[in-house]
Every structure is written in C-alpha cells, then in structure tokens.
Design a protein around this motif. Structure first.
Motif, PDB file in Angstrom:
ATOM      1  N   THR A 283       0.842  -1.182   0.000  1.00  0.00           N
ATOM      2  CA  THR A 283       0.000   0.000   0.000  1.00  0.00           C
ATOM      3  C   THR A 283       0.885   1.242   0.000  1.00  0.00           C
ATOM      4  O   THR A 283       1.816   1.357   0.803  1.00  0.00           O
ATOM      5  CB  THR A 283      -0.926   0.001   1.228  1.00  0.00           C
ATOM      6  N   VAL A 284       0.610   2.152  -0.923  1.00  0.00           N
ATOM      7  CA  VAL A 284       1.410   3.366  -1.093  1.00  0.00           C
ATOM      8  C   VAL A 284       0.756   4.490  -0.306  1.00  0.00           C
ATOM      9  O   VAL A 284      -0.417   4.823  -0.518  1.00  0.00           O
ATOM     10  CB  VAL A 284       1.524   3.745  -2.584  1.00  0.00           C
ATOM     11  N   LEU A 285       1.527   5.097   0.597  1.00  0.00           N
ATOM     12  CA  LEU A 285       1.038   6.145   1.487  1.00  0.00           C
ATOM     13  C   LEU A 285       1.986   7.342   1.429  1.00  0.00           C
ATOM     14  O   LEU A 285       3.167   7.199   1.097  1.00  0.00           O
ATOM     15  CB  LEU A 285       0.975   5.627   2.925  1.00  0.00           C
ATOM     16  N   PRO A 286       1.505   8.534   1.770  1.00  0.00           N
ATOM     17  CA  PRO A 286       2.426   9.668   1.917  1.00  0.00           C
ATOM     18  C   PRO A 286       3.450   9.375   3.007  1.00  0.00           C
ATOM     19  O   PRO A 286       3.156   8.696   3.994  1.00  0.00           O
ATOM     20  CB  PRO A 286       1.508  10.828   2.309  1.00  0.00           C
ATOM     21  N   ALA A 287       4.653   9.875   2.809  1.00  0.00           N
ATOM     22  CA  ALA A 287       5.686   9.662   3.824  1.00  0.00           C
ATOM     23  C   ALA A 287       5.365  10.402   5.118  1.00  0.00           C
ATOM     24  O   ALA A 287       5.748   9.970   6.203  1.00  0.00           O
ATOM     25  CB  ALA A 287       7.040  10.103   3.285  1.00  0.00           C
ATOM     26  N   ASP A 288       4.638  11.518   5.006  1.00  0.00           N
ATOM     27  CA  ASP A 288       4.261  12.321   6.172  1.00  0.00           C
ATOM     28  C   ASP A 288       2.746  12.362   6.301  1.00  0.00           C
ATOM     29  O   ASP A 288       2.030  12.434   5.291  1.00  0.00           O
ATOM     30  CB  ASP A 288       4.788  13.752   6.037  1.00  0.00           C
ATOM     31  N   ASP A 289       2.258  12.306   7.520  1.00  0.00           N
ATOM     32  CA  ASP A 289       0.820  12.401   7.751  1.00  0.00           C
ATOM     33  C   ASP A 289       0.351  13.841   7.577  1.00  0.00           C
ATOM     34  O   ASP A 289       1.136  14.788   7.636  1.00  0.00           O
ATOM     35  CB  ASP A 289       0.481  11.917   9.158  1.00  0.00           C
ATOM     36  N   GLY A 290      -0.958  13.967   7.368  1.00  0.00           N
ATOM     37  CA  GLY A 290      -1.521  15.311   7.250  1.00  0.00           C
ATOM     38  C   GLY A 290      -2.562  15.358   6.160  1.00  0.00           C
ATOM     39  O   GLY A 290      -2.648  14.470   5.308  1.00  0.00           O
ATOM     40  N   PRO A 291      -3.400  16.380   6.180  1.00  0.00           N
ATOM     41  CA  PRO A 291      -4.448  16.493   5.173  1.00  0.00           C
ATOM     42  C   PRO A 291      -3.871  16.825   3.799  1.00  0.00           C
ATOM     43  O   PRO A 291      -2.818  17.454   3.671  1.00  0.00           O
ATOM     44  CB  PRO A 291      -5.312  17.652   5.702  1.00  0.00           C
ATOM     45  N   ASP A 292      -4.582  16.386   2.776  1.00  0.00           N
ATOM     46  CA  ASP A 292      -4.249  16.718   1.386  1.00  0.00           C
ATOM     47  C   ASP A 292      -2.833  16.287   1.014  1.00  0.00           C
ATOM     48  O   ASP A 292      -2.180  16.926   0.189  1.00  0.00           O
ATOM     49  CB  ASP A 292      -4.404  18.231   1.141  1.00  0.00           C
ATOM     50  N   ARG A 293      -2.361  15.190   1.587  1.00  0.00           N
ATOM     51  CA  ARG A 293      -0.988  14.791   1.306  1.00  0.00           C
ATOM     52  C   ARG A 293      -0.822  14.291  -0.126  1.00  0.00           C
ATOM     53  O   ARG A 293       0.225  14.508  -0.741  1.00  0.00           O
ATOM     54  CB  ARG A 293      -0.544  13.716   2.299  1.00  0.00           C
ATOM     55  N   LEU A 294      -1.825  13.595  -0.684  1.00  0.00           N
ATOM     56  CA  LEU A 294      -1.690  13.156  -2.068  1.00  0.00           C
ATOM     57  C   LEU A 294      -1.618  14.352  -3.007  1.00  0.00           C
ATOM     58  O   LEU A 294      -0.827  14.368  -3.956  1.00  0.00           O
ATOM     59  CB  LEU A 294      -2.855  12.238  -2.456  1.00  0.00           C
ATOM     60  N   GLU A 295      -2.440  15.361  -2.746  1.00  0.00           N
ATOM     61  CA  GLU A 295      -2.404  16.577  -3.555  1.00  0.00           C
ATOM     62  C   GLU A 295      -1.041  17.246  -3.465  1.00  0.00           C
ATOM     63  O   GLU A 295      -0.476  17.684  -4.486  1.00  0.00           O
ATOM     64  CB  GLU A 295      -3.487  17.555  -3.100  1.00  0.00           C
ATOM     65  N   SER A 296      -0.488  17.302  -2.261  1.00  0.00           N
ATOM     66  CA  SER A 296       0.810  17.941  -2.075  1.00  0.00           C
ATOM     67  C   SER A 296       1.916  17.166  -2.794  1.00  0.00           C
ATOM     68  O   SER A 296       2.820  17.769  -3.390  1.00  0.00           O
ATOM     69  CB  SER A 296       1.136  18.048  -0.584  1.00  0.00           C
ATOM     70  N   LEU A 297       1.861  15.843  -2.741  1.00  0.00           N
ATOM     71  CA  LEU A 297       2.862  15.042  -3.427  1.00  0.00           C
ATOM     72  C   LEU A 297       2.820  15.277  -4.934  1.00  0.00           C
ATOM     73  O   LEU A 297       3.861  15.464  -5.573  1.00  0.00           O
ATOM     74  CB  LEU A 297       2.640  13.556  -3.130  1.00  0.00           C
ATOM     75  N   CYS A 298       1.621  15.253  -5.507  1.00  0.00           N
ATOM     76  CA  CYS A 298       1.495  15.447  -6.953  1.00  0.00           C
ATOM     77  C   CYS A 298       1.931  16.853  -7.359  1.00  0.00           C
ATOM     78  O   CYS A 298       2.597  17.036  -8.386  1.00  0.00           O
ATOM     79  CB  CYS A 298       0.056  15.188  -7.399  1.00  0.00           C
ATOM     80  N   ALA A 299       1.562  17.853  -6.555  1.00  0.00           N
ATOM     81  CA  ALA A 299       1.964  19.228  -6.870  1.00  0.00           C
ATOM     82  C   ALA A 299       3.476  19.378  -6.783  1.00  0.00           C
ATOM     83  O   ALA A 299       4.093  20.053  -7.614  1.00  0.00           O
ATOM     84  CB  ALA A 299       1.258  20.203  -5.936  1.00  0.00           C
ATOM     85  N   ALA A 300       4.102  18.740  -5.791  1.00  0.00           N
ATOM     86  CA  ALA A 300       5.550  18.840  -5.641  1.00  0.00           C
ATOM     87  C   ALA A 300       6.287  18.142  -6.778  1.00  0.00           C
ATOM     88  O   ALA A 300       7.355  18.592  -7.208  1.00  0.00           O
ATOM     89  CB  ALA A 300       5.977  18.240  -4.304  1.00  0.00           C
ATOM     90  N   LEU A 301       5.713  17.065  -7.281  1.00  0.00           N
ATOM     91  CA  LEU A 301       6.383  16.303  -8.330  1.00  0.00           C
ATOM     92  C   LEU A 301       6.142  16.887  -9.715  1.00  0.00           C
ATOM     93  O   LEU A 301       7.072  17.000 -10.524  1.00  0.00           O
ATOM     94  CB  LEU A 301       5.931  14.842  -8.287  1.00  0.00           C
ATOM     95  N   PHE A 302       4.901  17.267  -9.992  1.00  0.00           N
ATOM     96  CA  PHE A 302       4.538  17.678 -11.346  1.00  0.00           C
ATOM     97  C   PHE A 302       4.347  19.186 -11.504  1.00  0.00           C
ATOM     98  O   PHE A 302       4.204  19.671 -12.616  1.00  0.00           O
ATOM     99  CB  PHE A 302       3.243  16.974 -11.774  1.00  0.00           C
ATOM    100  N   GLY A 303       4.309  19.918 -10.390  1.00  0.00           N
ATOM    101  CA  GLY A 303       3.990  21.324 -10.457  1.00  0.00           C
ATOM    102  C   GLY A 303       2.525  21.535 -10.085  1.00  0.00           C
ATOM    103  O   GLY A 303       1.700  20.618 -10.194  1.00  0.00           O
ATOM    104  N   ALA A 304       2.188  22.721  -9.662  1.00  0.00           N
ATOM    105  CA  ALA A 304       0.854  22.992  -9.119  1.00  0.00           C
ATOM    106  C   ALA A 304      -0.244  22.699 -10.131  1.00  0.00           C
ATOM    107  O   ALA A 304      -1.285  22.160  -9.800  1.00  0.00           O
ATOM    108  CB  ALA A 304       0.770  24.439  -8.645  1.00  0.00           C
ATOM    109  N   GLN A 305      -0.034  23.036 -11.409  1.00  0.00           N
ATOM    110  CA  GLN A 305      -1.103  22.854 -12.394  1.00  0.00           C
ATOM    111  C   GLN A 305      -1.222  21.404 -12.815  1.00  0.00           C
ATOM    112  O   GLN A 305      -2.292  20.801 -12.730  1.00  0.00           O
ATOM    113  CB  GLN A 305      -0.831  23.715 -13.635  1.00  0.00           C
ATOM    114  N   ASP A 306      -0.102  20.773 -13.231  1.00  0.00           N
ATOM    115  CA  ASP A 306      -0.153  19.376 -13.681  1.00  0.00           C
ATOM    116  C   ASP A 306      -0.448  18.412 -12.553  1.00  0.00           C
ATOM    117  O   ASP A 306      -0.941  17.313 -12.771  1.00  0.00           O
ATOM    118  CB  ASP A 306       1.165  18.975 -14.342  1.00  0.00           C
ATOM    119  N   GLY A 307      -0.172  18.800 -11.304  1.00  0.00           N
ATOM    120  CA  GLY A 307      -0.425  17.918 -10.175  1.00  0.00           C
ATOM    121  C   GLY A 307      -1.868  17.861  -9.746  1.00  0.00           C
ATOM    122  O   GLY A 307      -2.217  17.118  -8.836  1.00  0.00           O
TER     123      GLY A 307
END
Length: 309
Positions: A283-307
């Motif tokens: 199971t793939v989980l964010p490394a850090d707990d907290g709200p909207d972590r999947l959104e934050s991961l995608c934004a950090a990797l792809f940029g705010a728009q593509d994420g």
C-alpha cells in the motif's frame, strides 16, 4: 519480503487449426524473427524443461474471461477470433526471480513468433489481455535488454465512495507484491497514475538489484520509504527526463484480512506470478501524515497545475 523460488509465465495462442509440430515451428520462427541476445535466450529455454508447449483443442482449456479481456482493451473482432479458435497453444516458461525475467521474455517471444506465423491472436494469461502484434513486438527487450515497464503492467482503477482505488497489475510477474492506493481524489487520477508507474519502476529496480548478487536470497528487505521522481516515470515509459525532481512515499506491506487492508475485489498481487488473489500488496502512502498529502505530493512532483489534473 519472501523471494519466490520460481516464477511462471503463460501465454496462449488461439489457432484456427492445429500446428503439426509446435516446437519446430517455434524454433524456426524465433531463429528467423528475433534478434540476439533475446533469440539465444529463447532458443536455449525452448530446448530445455523451462519451456513447455501444450497444444490442445480449445474446449480442453478453461475458457478465457471475455469480460476481463474486453475491460483491458480487447475489441469485439479480437474476441470473435478467440471464439472461432479450434485449438489453443499454451506457451509456459519458468525461471528464478531476478534480472533478466527470462520466463516472461522467452514465453512472450515464443508465443509472438508462433502467432505471427499463423496470423493468430496472443493472450497474456497473467493480465489477461490480448496482445496486438505490434504491441507484443515493441514490448520485447532490445539488444541492450531495455523494456518499457508500461508494456508489462496495467494500472486499473475503480471508483468508490471516498475516491478512486488504484492497483498495479504486473509486478507479480517479477515476484513482487502489487502496489495499491486507496481514496485517490478524482482530480488526481492522471497524476497519481503517473506517479505509481514511476514508483513501480523504482521498486522493481530495487528488487532486481538485491537479487543480482550471488546466491538467491530467501527474503529481500525493501526500504519503508522510497523516492520516486520524474526520471522513474520516464524510465517506466522508455523515455528520458532531464529534470531530477523527486518525492518520497511510504510502503506498507498488507495481507488480506490484516488490519489496514480493504478487502476490495482485486486488491491483491501474486508473488508466484499467477495473478491469483489473496497475496500481499504494498500500500502506497504519503511519507508524512496530514491532510491533502496526495495533492501535495502530486503538486511537488509535477507542479501545481499538472499535479491537479
């Protein structure tokens, strides 16, 4: 994670008439159609107990799941060709885990060569999926042994009350559990799918690196946190990416019935490359707990728009 002693690959060639000598035809077609070093690997395995060719009337094999084949892209014409088949040639190969995955490479190459000679469809029984000839040929390793992981893995996703549920289907070919993520927001379906493709590439590299040296171990330890980057996503698709941007995720080994597992249909991989249910998943989980972590991961990797699309 435990390392399977042996992995198996099975491909089916749907024939309109039986082949008088499948082994001879397979040998001649591999020799004529396949470039080395894959040609030498396939011919060597073809002449050994590691590969079996089992040709029988189609009625003597269990029926192929038409609904799943359709869900994974089979056209009505392709399904009709399967229904019209009088015989099935099952190409099976066995090999130890590691690199190269000779069981998959040899079995797919042999099935593809025979199918091309008889203008017959090939079914990847693991997925299950009908492989078009150009797709099958493209998926085979070139002289440098490189392949696109996306040619060997699917990434189905289904909607649920709290978002989408993703699972890979293909890592079990190599002896690994499949990856899964629960409750992915609808806006992240595309970027999270890209991230999982890259993560699958990274995890497979880690797995095979640990199996390359010396005697095959009984277990392999994979790190709990793994970095995945744009380079891994590009590598899974057989391309290059100059940007080195990465994020970190956490992997949790789950088994059906244990706390933390969902028990949803299809939510398991298979360490014996059979594709059966009931095996462990990562199971793939964010490394850090907290709200909207999947959104934050995608934004950090792809940029705010593509994420967020």
């Amino acid at each position: 994670m435990p390392v399977p002693e042996t992995l198996y690959a099975t491909y089916a060639v749907a024939l309109t008439a039986p082949i008088p000598d499948p082994g001879e035809l397979a040998h001649d077609e591999i020799a004529a159609r396949t470039r080395p070093p894959l040609r030498d690997l396939a011919l060597g395995m073809l002449g050994s107990p590691m590969v079996t060719l089992d040709q029988r009337p189609a009625a003597e094999f269990p029926p192929l799941p038409a609904d799943l084949l359709a869900a994974y892209g089979a056209s009505p014409a392709a399904l009709a060709a399967l229904d019209a088949a009088s015989h099935i040639l099952a190409v099976r190969a066995a090999y130890r885990p590691g690199h190269p995955p000779a069981h998959e490479w040899a079995a797919r190459a042999i099935a593809g060569a025979v199918a091309a000679a008889r203008t017959a469809p090939v079914i990847d029984v693991f997925t299950p999926q009908i492989l078009a000839h150009d797709h099958l040929t493209r998926s085979l390793p070139g002289p440098d042994g490189a392949v696109r992981l996306t040619d060997w893995m699917l990434l189905p996703h289904t909607s649920g009350p709290h978002g989408f549920w993703f699972t890979t289907k293909g890592l079990a070919r190599f002896g690994l559990p499949e990856l899964q993520t629960e409750n992915v927001p609808p806006a992240l379906v595309v970027p999270w799918g890209r991230l999982l493709n890259g993560l699958a590439r990274r995890v497979l590299d880690l797995w095979q690196d640990r199996l390359r040296t010396g005697e095959q171990p009984l277990v392999v330890d994979l790190p709990e946190t793994v970095s995945v980057g744009l380079g891994d996503i590009a590598a899974a698709q057989g391309t290059d990416e100059p940007l080195r941007r990465e994020v970190t995720v956490r992997l949790r080994l789950d088994r059906p019935g244990e706390p933390g597992t969902t028990g949803e249909p299809g939510s398991s991989g298979s360490s014996d490359s059979s594709g059966s249910s009931g095996e462990a998943v990562l199971t793939v989980l964010p490394a850090d707990d907290g709200p909207d972590r999947l959104e934050s991961l995608c934004a950090a990797l792809f940029g705010a728009q593509d994420g967020h699309r």
